[in-house]
Design an enzyme around this catalytic site. Structure first.
Site, PDB file in Angstrom:
ATOM      1  N   TYR A  19      -3.610  -2.591   9.414  1.00  0.00           N
ATOM      2  CA  TYR A  19      -4.532  -2.460   8.015  1.00  0.00           C
ATOM      3  C   TYR A  19      -2.591  -1.729   7.649  1.00  0.00           C
ATOM      4  O   TYR A  19      -2.165  -2.963   6.535  1.00  0.00           O
ATOM      5  CB  TYR A  19      -5.080  -1.835   6.920  1.00  0.00           C
ATOM      6  CG  TYR A  19      -4.683  -1.671   5.732  1.00  0.00           C
ATOM      7  CD1 TYR A  19      -5.261  -2.857   5.105  1.00  0.00           C
ATOM      8  CD2 TYR A  19      -3.861  -0.991   4.675  1.00  0.00           C
ATOM      9  CE1 TYR A  19      -5.498  -2.929   3.779  1.00  0.00           C
ATOM     10  CE2 TYR A  19      -4.156  -1.425   3.346  1.00  0.00           C
ATOM     11  CZ  TYR A  19      -4.539  -2.159   3.005  1.00  0.00           C
ATOM     12  OH  TYR A  19      -4.481  -1.883   1.319  1.00  0.00           O
TER      13      TYR A  19
ATOM     14  N   SER B  29       0.612  -1.284   0.368  1.00  0.00           N
ATOM     15  CA  SER B  29      -0.084   0.022  -0.144  1.00  0.00           C
ATOM     16  C   SER B  29       0.855   1.189  -0.059  1.00  0.00           C
ATOM     17  O   SER B  29       2.038   1.505   0.482  1.00  0.00           O
ATOM     18  CB  SER B  29      -0.857   0.236   0.965  1.00  0.00           C
ATOM     19  OG  SER B  29      -1.484   0.853   1.615  1.00  0.00           O
TER      20      SER B  29
END
Length: 273
Positions: free
Chosen positions: A150, A137
């Site tokens: 996350y 990410s």
């Protein structure tokens, strides 16, 4: 004539995984599309009956991953591009998450990618070639309120992938850590586990909701051309941010972190280590 490459893509039933599978098939390549639920891939299987294999797979199951990779190699004879894309979102404050939620999240987002990497490396090493794309990410470099777990899972994958890149390079295997931005992948809907909200964080949640707005982001298909160009590079980068806005945000985060380091350099240098 160019030989069709073989892709192994996890989380291929939706979002970025689906977009990458479609792009690879359109380019004449063959794809093993792995996902917990492969039903959404029915249309692709019908359109590419000889080039697509749907593989039901829970990446958190290490034995199943090894078996699935072996079946993929047996079916197509080799693997050329492995895309570790499967993942989910654990949305909530650090205090709120249960042990079960945290462990389940890391089982998929971190350990699942590790199991895939461990399963494919022997095959790629034996070939003397191959690409592994680790989908992390653009926010893997730091935590952010309500999505800390996350970010933590992606940061862990980022670090182990950097080590993996160094370890497999002598065997002709190249690893790229791919950091996409916020694409409309369904991550915050179908792919999200939500904590039980505590009232103490109500004000912060409201501020975050206002900051993020309702924009779901661009369609995942817009990221696919970048990936197709990436896998064609003879010497690909170890890290790549995918998304113009995301690139700018990562630069800003890096600059802010560097500025903080420099602001406290005098304190850091009081220790001899």
């Amino acid at each position: 004539m160019t030989t069709a490459r073989v892709w192994f893509i996890t989380g291929a039933s939706r979002g970025l995984g689906r977009a990458f599978a479609e792009a690879a098939l359109a380019a004449g390549d063959r794809v093993v599309a792995a996902a917990r639920d492969v039903e959404p891939l029915t249309d692709l299987a019908a359109a590419y009956p000889d080039a697509l294999i749907r593989l039901p797979l829970d990446v958190s199951d290490r034995a199943a991953v090894r078996d699935g990779v072996d079946r993929a190699v047996a079916a197509f004879g080799r693997l050329d591009i492995v895309v570790n894309n499967a993942g989910g979102m654990l949305f909530g404050m650090v205090e709120e998450a249960t042990e079960e939620q945290i462990r389940a999240h890391f089982d998929v987002n971190f350990f699942g990618a590790v199991w895939v990497a461990q399963a494919v490396v022997p095959h790629l090493r034996a070939q003397g070639s191959g690409r592994i794309l680790q989908i992390t990410s653009m926010g893997a470099g730091g935590g952010f309120a309500s999505v800390g777990y996350y970010s933590a899972g992606k940061a862990a994958l980022d670090s182990v992938s950097e080590a993996l890149a160094m370890e497999v390079a002598p065997f002709g295997v190249k690893v790229t850590i791919v950091g996409p931005g916020g694409y409309n992948t369904g991550l915050f809907t179908k792919g999200t586990t939500t904590t039980e909200p505590r009232p103490e964080y109500e004000e912060l949640r409201a501020r975050l909701a206002e900051m993020w707005g309702d924009d779901a982001g661009p369609d995942p298909s817009t990221a696919a051309p970048v990936i197709m160009e990436l896998v064609d590079l003879p010497e690909p980068p170890v890290r790549l941010i995918v998304g113009s806005a995301s690139y700018d945000m990562v630069q800003q985060m890096d600059e802010a972190r560097t500025a903080e380091y420099r602001a406290w350099e005098h304190l850091s240098r009081k220790a001899p280590g």
